[in-house]
Design a protein around this motif. Structure first.
Motif, PDB file in Angstrom:
ATOM      1  N   VAL A  58      15.279   0.182  -7.456  1.00 43.99           N
ATOM      2  CA  VAL A  58      14.177  -0.763  -7.290  1.00 43.99           C
ATOM      3  C   VAL A  58      14.093  -1.170  -5.812  1.00 43.99           C
ATOM      4  O   VAL A  58      13.016  -1.184  -5.206  1.00 43.99           O
ATOM      5  CB  VAL A  58      14.340  -2.002  -8.193  1.00 43.99           C
ATOM      6  CG1 VAL A  58      13.316  -3.073  -7.828  1.00 43.99           C
ATOM      7  CG2 VAL A  58      14.192  -1.620  -9.662  1.00 43.99           C
ATOM      8  N   TYR A  59      15.252  -1.455  -5.230  1.00 42.84           N
ATOM      9  CA  TYR A  59      15.301  -1.800  -3.799  1.00 42.84           C
ATOM     10  C   TYR A  59      14.753  -0.662  -2.939  1.00 42.84           C
ATOM     11  O   TYR A  59      13.889  -0.848  -2.078  1.00 42.84           O
ATOM     12  CB  TYR A  59      16.753  -2.117  -3.416  1.00 42.84           C
ATOM     13  CG  TYR A  59      17.095  -1.900  -1.963  1.00 42.84           C
ATOM     14  CD1 TYR A  59      16.727  -2.835  -0.988  1.00 42.84           C
ATOM     15  CD2 TYR A  59      17.794  -0.763  -1.550  1.00 42.84           C
ATOM     16  CE1 TYR A  59      17.046  -2.628   0.352  1.00 42.84           C
ATOM     17  CE2 TYR A  59      18.120  -0.555  -0.221  1.00 42.84           C
ATOM     18  CZ  TYR A  59      17.741  -1.485   0.727  1.00 42.84           C
ATOM     19  OH  TYR A  59      18.045  -1.285   2.041  1.00 42.84           O
ATOM     20  N   GLN A  60      15.239   0.547  -3.191  1.00 45.82           N
ATOM     21  CA  GLN A  60      14.852   1.680  -2.347  1.00 45.82           C
ATOM     22  C   GLN A  60      13.361   2.005  -2.514  1.00 45.82           C
ATOM     23  O   GLN A  60      12.687   2.352  -1.540  1.00 45.82           O
ATOM     24  CB  GLN A  60      15.705   2.903  -2.715  1.00 45.82           C
ATOM     25  CG  GLN A  60      15.775   3.922  -1.605  1.00 45.82           C
ATOM     26  CD  GLN A  60      16.473   5.199  -2.036  1.00 45.82           C
ATOM     27  OE1 GLN A  60      16.472   5.574  -3.194  1.00 45.82           O
ATOM     28  NE2 GLN A  60      17.083   5.876  -1.077  1.00 45.82           N
ATOM     29  N   HIS A  61      12.863   1.863  -3.725  1.00 50.17           N
ATOM     30  CA  HIS A  61      11.458   2.139  -3.981  1.00 50.17           C
ATOM     31  C   HIS A  61      10.562   1.161  -3.204  1.00 50.17           C
ATOM     32  O   HIS A  61       9.622   1.567  -2.520  1.00 50.17           O
ATOM     33  CB  HIS A  61      11.185   2.049  -5.486  1.00 50.17           C
ATOM     34  CG  HIS A  61       9.814   2.516  -5.873  1.00 50.17           C
ATOM     35  ND1 HIS A  61       8.930   1.740  -6.561  1.00 50.17           N
ATOM     36  CD2 HIS A  61       9.166   3.681  -5.637  1.00 50.17           C
ATOM     37  CE1 HIS A  61       7.804   2.409  -6.751  1.00 50.17           C
ATOM     38  NE2 HIS A  61       7.916   3.590  -6.200  1.00 50.17           N
ATOM     39  N   LEU A  62      10.903  -0.136  -3.284  1.00 46.90           N
ATOM     40  CA  LEU A  62      10.112  -1.144  -2.563  1.00 46.90           C
ATOM     41  C   LEU A  62      10.241  -0.967  -1.049  1.00 46.90           C
ATOM     42  O   LEU A  62       9.272  -1.097  -0.302  1.00 46.90           O
ATOM     43  CB  LEU A  62      10.564  -2.551  -2.970  1.00 46.90           C
ATOM     44  CG  LEU A  62      10.344  -2.922  -4.448  1.00 46.90           C
ATOM     45  CD1 LEU A  62      10.979  -4.271  -4.758  1.00 46.90           C
ATOM     46  CD2 LEU A  62       8.867  -2.942  -4.776  1.00 46.90           C
ATOM     47  N   LEU A  63      11.458  -0.643  -0.613  1.00 46.04           N
ATOM     48  CA  LEU A  63      11.697  -0.446   0.819  1.00 46.04           C
ATOM     49  C   LEU A  63      10.885   0.735   1.361  1.00 46.04           C
ATOM     50  O   LEU A  63      10.205   0.633   2.385  1.00 46.04           O
ATOM     51  CB  LEU A  63      13.197  -0.199   1.051  1.00 46.04           C
ATOM     52  CG  LEU A  63      13.613   0.140   2.476  1.00 46.04           C
ATOM     53  CD1 LEU A  63      13.508  -1.095   3.366  1.00 46.04           C
ATOM     54  CD2 LEU A  63      15.041   0.691   2.517  1.00 46.04           C
ATOM     55  N   TYR A  64      10.951   1.875   0.663  1.00 50.04           N
ATOM     56  CA  TYR A  64      10.237   3.060   1.126  1.00 50.04           C
ATOM     57  C   TYR A  64       8.726   2.860   1.069  1.00 50.04           C
ATOM     58  O   TYR A  64       7.996   3.357   1.920  1.00 50.04           O
ATOM     59  CB  TYR A  64      10.641   4.293   0.306  1.00 50.04           C
ATOM     60  CG  TYR A  64      11.976   4.909   0.693  1.00 50.04           C
ATOM     61  CD1 TYR A  64      12.675   4.500   1.827  1.00 50.04           C
ATOM     62  CD2 TYR A  64      12.541   5.926  -0.070  1.00 50.04           C
ATOM     63  CE1 TYR A  64      13.885   5.076   2.174  1.00 50.04           C
ATOM     64  CE2 TYR A  64      13.748   6.511   0.267  1.00 50.04           C
ATOM     65  CZ  TYR A  64      14.424   6.084   1.386  1.00 50.04           C
ATOM     66  OH  TYR A  64      15.623   6.662   1.726  1.00 50.04           O
TER      67      TYR A  64
END
Lengths: 233, 166
Positions: free
Chosen positions: A92-98
Protein backbone atom coordinates in the motif's frame (compact mmCIF):
# COMPACT_ATOMS: atom_id res chain seq x y z
CA UNK A 1 21.58 8.87 -4.45
CA UNK A 2 20.26 8.49 -0.90
CA UNK A 3 16.78 8.14 -2.35
CA UNK A 4 17.68 5.52 -4.97
CA UNK A 5 19.50 3.51 -2.34
CA UNK A 6 16.58 3.67 0.09
CA UNK A 7 13.92 2.67 -2.45
CA UNK A 8 16.22 0.18 -4.17
CA UNK A 9 17.14 -1.55 -0.92
CA UNK A 10 13.47 -1.78 0.08
CA UNK A 11 12.72 -3.58 -3.16
CA UNK A 12 15.83 -5.79 -3.05
CA UNK A 13 15.39 -6.94 0.54
CA UNK A 14 11.67 -7.62 0.23
CA UNK A 15 12.32 -9.47 -3.01
CA UNK A 16 14.79 -11.73 -1.23
CA UNK A 17 12.41 -12.37 1.66
CA UNK A 18 9.59 -13.32 -0.73
CA UNK A 19 11.98 -15.55 -2.65
CA UNK A 20 12.54 -17.50 0.57
CA UNK A 21 9.00 -18.85 0.17
CA UNK A 22 10.05 -20.81 -2.92
CA UNK A 23 9.50 -24.47 -2.05
CA UNK A 24 7.62 -23.59 1.15
CA UNK A 25 4.41 -21.82 0.12
CA UNK A 26 1.11 -23.36 1.29
CA UNK A 27 -0.18 -23.95 -2.24
CA UNK A 28 1.39 -23.98 -5.68
CA UNK A 29 -0.48 -20.87 -6.84
CA UNK A 30 0.99 -18.89 -3.96
CA UNK A 31 4.44 -20.27 -4.63
CA UNK A 32 4.16 -18.81 -8.11
CA UNK A 33 2.52 -15.57 -6.98
CA UNK A 34 5.14 -14.78 -4.35
CA UNK A 35 7.98 -15.55 -6.75
CA UNK A 36 6.38 -13.28 -9.36
CA UNK A 37 6.05 -10.43 -6.89
CA UNK A 38 9.67 -11.01 -5.85
CA UNK A 39 10.71 -10.81 -9.50
CA UNK A 40 8.89 -7.50 -10.03
CA UNK A 41 10.62 -6.09 -6.96
CA UNK A 42 13.99 -7.38 -8.10
CA UNK A 43 13.54 -5.62 -11.43
CA UNK A 44 12.75 -2.38 -9.64
CA UNK A 45 15.74 -2.86 -7.34
CA UNK A 46 18.10 -3.39 -10.27
CA UNK A 47 17.03 -0.15 -11.92
CA UNK A 48 17.10 1.86 -8.70
CA UNK A 49 20.50 0.55 -7.61
CA UNK A 50 21.88 1.23 -11.08
CA UNK A 51 21.24 4.92 -10.41
CA UNK A 52 23.81 4.61 -7.61
CA UNK A 53 26.45 2.32 -9.02
CA UNK A 54 27.12 -1.30 -9.95
CA UNK A 55 24.08 -3.36 -8.98
CA UNK A 56 26.02 -6.52 -8.08
CA UNK A 57 28.56 -4.63 -6.04
CA UNK A 58 25.75 -2.92 -4.15
CA UNK A 59 23.67 -6.02 -3.57
CA UNK A 60 26.40 -8.48 -2.73
CA UNK A 61 29.33 -6.60 -1.30
CA UNK A 62 27.87 -4.05 1.07
CA UNK A 63 27.87 -4.61 4.80
CA UNK A 64 24.67 -4.53 6.83
CA UNK A 65 25.15 -0.94 8.00
CA UNK A 66 25.33 0.32 4.43
CA UNK A 67 21.80 -0.87 3.57
CA UNK A 68 19.11 1.81 3.69
CA UNK A 69 15.92 -0.27 3.55
CA UNK A 70 13.19 0.18 6.13
CA UNK A 71 13.18 -2.44 8.85
CA UNK A 72 9.72 -3.62 7.83
CA UNK A 73 10.92 -5.37 4.67
CA UNK A 74 13.73 -7.27 6.41
CA UNK A 75 11.40 -8.89 8.96
CA UNK A 76 11.34 -12.68 8.65
CA UNK A 77 8.50 -14.29 6.71
CA UNK A 78 6.95 -15.88 9.81
CA UNK A 79 3.73 -17.70 9.00
CA UNK A 80 1.76 -16.87 5.87
CA UNK A 81 -0.26 -14.26 7.77
CA UNK A 82 2.93 -12.43 8.77
CA UNK A 83 4.07 -12.36 5.17
CA UNK A 84 0.67 -11.00 4.09
CA UNK A 85 0.68 -8.36 6.83
CA UNK A 86 4.12 -7.24 5.67
CA UNK A 87 2.88 -7.26 2.06
CA UNK A 88 -0.19 -5.22 2.93
CA UNK A 89 1.72 -2.59 4.87
CA UNK A 90 4.47 -2.31 2.29
CA UNK A 91 2.59 -2.61 -0.99
CA UNK A 92 0.00 0.00 0.00
CA UNK A 93 2.88 2.33 0.89
CA UNK A 94 4.81 1.57 -2.29
CA UNK A 95 1.73 1.91 -4.48
CA UNK A 96 0.88 5.36 -3.08
CA UNK A 97 4.53 6.42 -3.20
CA UNK A 98 5.02 5.39 -6.84
CA UNK A 99 1.73 6.97 -7.85
CA UNK A 100 3.01 10.23 -6.43
CA UNK A 101 6.50 9.93 -7.92
CA UNK A 102 5.04 9.02 -11.32
CA UNK A 103 3.26 12.37 -11.56
CA UNK A 104 6.44 14.33 -10.75
CA UNK A 105 9.41 15.35 -12.80
CA UNK A 106 12.05 13.68 -10.65
CA UNK A 107 14.59 11.10 -11.75
CA UNK A 108 12.32 8.24 -10.62
CA UNK A 109 9.22 9.35 -12.54
CA UNK A 110 9.64 6.92 -15.47
CA UNK A 111 10.41 3.96 -13.27
CA UNK A 112 7.57 4.82 -10.88
CA UNK A 113 5.11 5.13 -13.79
CA UNK A 114 6.03 1.64 -14.88
CA UNK A 115 6.33 0.00 -11.46
CA UNK A 116 3.08 1.44 -10.10
CA UNK A 117 1.14 -0.81 -12.45
CA UNK A 118 2.97 -3.89 -11.15
CA UNK A 119 2.60 -2.86 -7.53
CA UNK A 120 -1.18 -2.45 -8.02
CA UNK A 121 -1.28 -6.23 -8.46
CA UNK A 122 0.91 -6.80 -5.37
CA UNK A 123 -1.40 -4.61 -3.33
CA UNK A 124 -4.48 -6.36 -4.62
CA UNK A 125 -2.93 -9.74 -3.81
CA UNK A 126 -2.16 -8.71 -0.22
CA UNK A 127 -5.58 -7.13 0.31
CA UNK A 128 -7.40 -10.22 -0.93
CA UNK A 129 -5.42 -12.44 1.42
CA UNK A 130 -5.90 -10.22 4.46
CA UNK A 131 -9.66 -10.21 3.76
CA UNK A 132 -9.73 -13.96 3.30
CA UNK A 133 -7.70 -14.76 6.40
CA UNK A 134 -9.28 -12.10 8.62
CA UNK A 135 -12.83 -12.99 7.64
CA UNK A 136 -12.06 -16.72 7.54
CA UNK A 137 -11.86 -19.26 10.34
CA UNK A 138 -11.27 -18.47 14.00
CA UNK A 139 -7.72 -19.72 13.61
CA UNK A 140 -6.95 -17.68 10.48
CA UNK A 141 -8.57 -14.59 12.03
CA UNK A 142 -6.43 -14.86 15.16
CA UNK A 143 -3.22 -15.42 13.26
CA UNK A 144 -3.90 -12.54 10.85
CA UNK A 145 -4.54 -10.24 13.79
CA UNK A 146 -1.35 -11.36 15.54
CA UNK A 147 0.61 -10.67 12.38
CA UNK A 148 -0.85 -7.19 11.87
CA UNK A 149 -0.07 -6.37 15.51
CA UNK A 150 3.47 -7.76 15.39
CA UNK A 151 4.54 -5.72 12.36
CA UNK A 152 2.70 -2.52 13.21
CA UNK A 153 5.63 -0.96 15.04
CA UNK A 154 7.73 -1.09 11.87
CA UNK A 155 5.25 0.97 9.84
CA UNK A 156 6.04 4.42 11.22
CA UNK A 157 9.41 4.40 9.49
CA UNK A 158 7.71 4.30 6.08
CA UNK A 159 6.69 7.93 6.52
CA UNK A 160 9.96 9.45 7.59
CA UNK A 161 11.08 11.87 4.90
CA UNK A 162 13.87 10.60 2.66
CA UNK A 163 16.21 13.10 1.06
CA UNK A 164 15.53 13.18 -2.67
CA UNK A 165 12.12 11.49 -2.48
CA UNK A 166 9.83 14.31 -3.41
CA UNK A 167 6.57 13.41 -1.69
CA UNK A 168 4.50 14.85 1.12
CA UNK A 169 5.15 12.33 3.92
CA UNK A 170 2.08 13.42 5.89
CA UNK A 171 -0.25 13.02 2.95
CA UNK A 172 1.36 9.66 2.20
CA UNK A 173 0.74 8.52 5.76
CA UNK A 174 -2.88 9.70 5.70
CA UNK A 175 -3.56 7.89 2.44
CA UNK A 176 -1.85 4.76 3.73
CA UNK A 177 -3.75 4.77 7.01
CA UNK A 178 -7.09 5.21 5.25
CA UNK A 179 -6.38 2.36 2.83
CA UNK A 180 -5.06 -0.04 5.47
CA UNK A 181 -7.91 0.80 7.86
CA UNK A 182 -10.45 0.07 5.13
CA UNK A 183 -8.97 -3.38 4.42
CA UNK A 184 -8.59 -4.23 8.10
CA UNK A 185 -12.21 -3.21 8.80
CA UNK A 186 -13.59 -5.24 5.93
CA UNK A 187 -11.52 -8.19 7.12
CA UNK A 188 -13.28 -7.91 10.52
CA UNK A 189 -9.89 -7.29 12.11
CA UNK A 190 -8.81 -4.53 14.47
CA UNK A 191 -6.35 -1.83 13.49
CA UNK A 192 -3.34 -2.30 15.81
CA UNK A 193 -3.31 0.23 18.63
CA UNK A 194 0.39 0.26 19.49
CA UNK A 195 2.69 3.15 18.66
CA UNK A 196 3.78 3.53 15.04
CA UNK A 197 6.59 5.92 15.79
CA UNK A 198 8.53 7.25 18.75
CA UNK A 199 10.61 5.64 21.46
CA UNK A 200 8.52 2.45 21.64
CA UNK A 201 8.39 1.85 17.93
CA UNK A 202 11.08 0.39 15.72
CA UNK A 203 12.71 1.81 12.63
CA UNK A 204 16.09 3.21 11.86
CA UNK A 205 16.76 1.19 8.74
CA UNK A 206 17.11 4.33 6.64
CA UNK A 207 20.04 5.28 8.87
CA UNK A 208 21.63 1.86 8.44
CA UNK A 209 20.52 0.33 11.72
CA UNK A 210 18.88 -3.03 11.19
CA UNK A 211 17.21 -5.74 13.20
CA UNK A 212 18.95 -8.97 14.13
CA UNK A 213 17.39 -11.21 11.44
CA UNK A 214 18.74 -8.95 8.68
CA UNK A 215 22.35 -10.02 9.21
CA UNK A 216 21.45 -13.66 8.74
CA UNK A 217 19.40 -12.83 5.65
CA UNK A 218 22.33 -10.94 4.13
CA UNK A 219 24.70 -13.80 4.92
CA UNK A 220 22.54 -16.12 2.87
CA UNK A 221 21.94 -13.61 0.09
CA UNK A 222 25.59 -12.68 -0.29
CA UNK A 223 27.55 -15.81 0.50
CA UNK A 224 27.63 -17.29 -3.00
CA UNK A 225 28.92 -14.12 -4.58
CA UNK A 226 31.45 -13.55 -1.81
CA UNK A 227 32.67 -17.16 -1.89
CA UNK A 228 32.88 -17.30 -5.66
CA UNK A 229 33.41 -13.76 -6.95
CA UNK A 230 32.14 -13.31 -10.49
CA UNK A 231 30.34 -16.67 -10.55
CA UNK A 232 27.63 -16.87 -13.20
CA UNK A 233 25.18 -19.52 -14.37
CA UNK B 1 6.29 9.41 -30.21
CA UNK B 2 6.55 10.23 -33.87
CA UNK B 3 9.86 9.59 -35.54
CA UNK B 4 10.48 9.31 -39.21
CA UNK B 5 12.50 6.31 -40.21
CA UNK B 6 14.67 6.14 -43.28
CA UNK B 7 14.06 3.14 -45.57
CA UNK B 8 17.15 1.48 -44.10
CA UNK B 9 15.91 2.04 -40.57
CA UNK B 10 12.52 0.66 -41.55
CA UNK B 11 14.20 -2.45 -42.89
CA UNK B 12 16.19 -2.93 -39.68
CA UNK B 13 13.03 -2.26 -37.68
CA UNK B 14 11.20 -5.03 -39.54
CA UNK B 15 14.14 -7.35 -39.01
CA UNK B 16 14.46 -6.66 -35.29
CA UNK B 17 10.68 -6.73 -34.91
CA UNK B 18 10.46 -10.18 -36.45
CA UNK B 19 12.44 -11.70 -33.57
CA UNK B 20 10.15 -14.05 -31.62
CA UNK B 21 9.50 -13.35 -27.94
CA UNK B 22 11.81 -15.70 -25.99
CA UNK B 23 9.05 -16.79 -23.60
CA UNK B 24 6.07 -16.64 -25.95
CA UNK B 25 7.66 -17.58 -29.27
CA UNK B 26 4.29 -17.48 -31.07
CA UNK B 27 4.44 -13.70 -31.17
CA UNK B 28 7.14 -11.35 -32.37
CA UNK B 29 8.66 -8.41 -30.54
CA UNK B 30 6.86 -6.11 -32.94
CA UNK B 31 3.50 -7.70 -32.18
CA UNK B 32 4.26 -7.53 -28.45
CA UNK B 33 4.90 -3.81 -28.87
CA UNK B 34 8.23 -3.69 -27.06
CA UNK B 35 10.35 -2.44 -29.96
CA UNK B 36 10.28 1.33 -29.72
CA UNK B 37 12.78 2.65 -32.18
CA UNK B 38 15.59 1.71 -34.56
CA UNK B 39 18.11 4.38 -35.42
CA UNK B 40 21.03 4.23 -37.81
CA UNK B 41 23.90 6.18 -36.24
CA UNK B 42 26.56 5.52 -38.83
CA UNK B 43 27.59 3.25 -41.67
CA UNK B 44 27.88 0.23 -39.41
CA UNK B 45 26.17 1.39 -36.28
CA UNK B 46 22.57 0.89 -35.15
CA UNK B 47 20.82 1.73 -31.88
CA UNK B 48 17.66 -0.12 -30.94
CA UNK B 49 15.28 1.08 -28.22
CA UNK B 50 13.54 -1.73 -26.39
CA UNK B 51 11.07 -1.44 -23.51
CA UNK B 52 10.45 -4.18 -20.92
CA UNK B 53 6.95 -5.54 -20.36
CA UNK B 54 7.58 -5.82 -16.62
CA UNK B 55 10.46 -4.09 -14.83
CA UNK B 56 11.87 -7.46 -13.75
CA UNK B 57 11.20 -9.29 -16.99
CA UNK B 58 14.17 -11.66 -17.37
CA UNK B 59 13.46 -12.09 -21.10
CA UNK B 60 14.77 -8.63 -21.93
CA UNK B 61 18.36 -9.89 -22.05
CA UNK B 62 17.46 -12.70 -24.44
CA UNK B 63 15.50 -10.23 -26.61
CA UNK B 64 18.46 -7.93 -26.70
CA UNK B 65 20.85 -10.72 -27.70
CA UNK B 66 18.46 -11.95 -30.42
CA UNK B 67 18.11 -8.46 -31.91
CA UNK B 68 21.87 -8.09 -31.97
CA UNK B 69 22.21 -11.45 -33.66
CA UNK B 70 19.75 -10.74 -36.51
CA UNK B 71 21.26 -7.34 -37.18
CA UNK B 72 24.80 -8.74 -37.10
CA UNK B 73 23.69 -11.35 -39.63
CA UNK B 74 22.38 -8.54 -41.80
CA UNK B 75 25.89 -7.07 -41.73
CA UNK B 76 25.63 -4.39 -39.07
CA UNK B 77 28.80 -4.55 -37.01
CA UNK B 78 27.88 -2.32 -34.11
CA UNK B 79 24.42 -2.89 -32.59
CA UNK B 80 23.53 -1.40 -29.25
CA UNK B 81 20.21 -2.20 -27.61
CA UNK B 82 19.06 0.36 -25.08
CA UNK B 83 16.30 -0.26 -22.53
CA UNK B 84 13.83 2.60 -22.28
CA UNK B 85 11.09 2.89 -19.65
CA UNK B 86 8.95 5.81 -20.80
CA UNK B 87 6.25 5.70 -21.85
CA UNK B 88 5.58 2.60 -19.77
CA UNK B 89 4.61 -0.47 -21.79
CA UNK B 90 0.97 -1.44 -21.63
CA UNK B 91 -0.87 -4.53 -22.82
CA UNK B 92 -2.65 -2.13 -25.18
CA UNK B 93 0.64 -2.06 -27.12
CA UNK B 94 0.09 -5.67 -28.21
CA UNK B 95 -1.12 -5.65 -31.81
CA UNK B 96 -4.36 -7.25 -33.00
CA UNK B 97 -2.33 -9.87 -34.80
CA UNK B 98 -0.43 -10.53 -31.56
CA UNK B 99 -3.69 -10.96 -29.66
CA UNK B 100 -5.00 -13.38 -32.25
CA UNK B 101 -1.83 -15.47 -32.05
CA UNK B 102 -1.91 -15.53 -28.25
CA UNK B 103 -5.48 -16.83 -28.26
CA UNK B 104 -4.58 -19.42 -30.87
CA UNK B 105 -1.71 -20.54 -28.66
CA UNK B 106 -4.09 -21.03 -25.70
CA UNK B 107 -3.40 -17.79 -23.85
CA UNK B 108 -6.37 -15.50 -23.36
CA UNK B 109 -5.28 -12.07 -24.65
CA UNK B 110 -5.47 -9.01 -22.41
CA UNK B 111 -8.64 -6.96 -22.44
CA UNK B 112 -8.28 -3.45 -23.85
CA UNK B 113 -7.89 -0.49 -21.53
CA UNK B 114 -4.68 -1.41 -19.74
CA UNK B 115 -4.42 -1.81 -16.01
CA UNK B 116 -7.12 -0.22 -13.94
CA UNK B 117 -6.08 2.39 -11.43
CA UNK B 118 -5.52 1.13 -7.94
CA UNK B 119 -6.89 -2.21 -6.76
CA UNK B 120 -7.75 -4.53 -9.58
CA UNK B 121 -11.45 -5.15 -10.17
CA UNK B 122 -12.10 -8.04 -12.49
CA UNK B 123 -15.46 -7.46 -14.05
CA UNK B 124 -15.37 -8.03 -17.79
CA UNK B 125 -15.22 -11.74 -18.42
CA UNK B 126 -12.22 -13.41 -20.00
CA UNK B 127 -12.98 -15.86 -22.78
CA UNK B 128 -11.63 -19.40 -22.56
CA UNK B 129 -9.10 -19.84 -25.39
CA UNK B 130 -10.01 -23.54 -25.66
CA UNK B 131 -13.82 -23.66 -25.89
CA UNK B 132 -14.70 -19.96 -26.18
CA UNK B 133 -16.91 -19.86 -23.10
CA UNK B 134 -16.97 -16.61 -21.15
CA UNK B 135 -17.79 -18.50 -17.96
CA UNK B 136 -14.27 -18.52 -16.52
CA UNK B 137 -12.88 -17.87 -13.06
CA UNK B 138 -9.64 -16.53 -11.64
CA UNK B 139 -7.42 -19.08 -9.89
CA UNK B 140 -4.43 -16.85 -9.24
CA UNK B 141 -3.40 -13.35 -10.24
CA UNK B 142 0.08 -14.64 -10.96
CA UNK B 143 0.96 -17.50 -13.27
CA UNK B 144 3.93 -19.00 -15.13
CA UNK B 145 5.33 -15.54 -15.83
CA UNK B 146 4.71 -12.15 -14.22
CA UNK B 147 2.63 -11.02 -17.18
CA UNK B 148 0.02 -13.77 -16.89
CA UNK B 149 -2.77 -14.75 -14.52
CA UNK B 150 -4.07 -18.29 -14.09
CA UNK B 151 -7.75 -18.92 -14.83
CA UNK B 152 -10.05 -21.88 -15.21
CA UNK B 153 -12.89 -22.40 -17.62
CA UNK B 154 -16.07 -23.41 -15.80
CA UNK B 155 -17.55 -24.84 -18.99
CA UNK B 156 -14.74 -27.10 -20.25
CA UNK B 157 -12.85 -27.27 -16.91
CA UNK B 158 -9.50 -26.51 -18.55
CA UNK B 159 -7.11 -24.17 -16.76
CA UNK B 160 -5.53 -21.53 -18.98
CA UNK B 161 -3.20 -18.53 -18.83
CA UNK B 162 -4.53 -15.04 -19.28
CA UNK B 163 -2.21 -12.25 -20.38
CA UNK B 164 -3.28 -9.82 -17.68
CA UNK B 165 -3.88 -6.16 -18.29
CA UNK B 166 -1.02 -3.84 -17.47
Amino acid sequence: MTAALALGDDALVLSHRLGEWAGHAPVLEEEVALANIALDLLGQARMLLSFVGDEDQLAYLREERAFRNVQLVEQPNGDFAHTMARQLYFSVYQHLLYEELATGEGEFADLAAKAVKEVAYHRDHAEQWVLRLGDGTTESHERMQLALDALWRYTGELFEPVEGVDVDAHALRDGWLAAVTSVVDRATLALPSGPQAGAWAAGAGRQGLHTEPFGRMLAEMQHLHRSHPGASW
Amino acid sequence: MVTTETPLEAEFHRLAGSVPDPELPVITLDELGVLRRVRVDGPDKVTVHLTPTYTGCPAIEAMSADIQRVLHERGVADVSVVTVLAPAWSTDDISDEGRRKLAEFGIAPPRPGGAPDGPVPLTLSVRCPHCGSTDTELLSRFSSTACKALRRCVACREPFDHFKEL
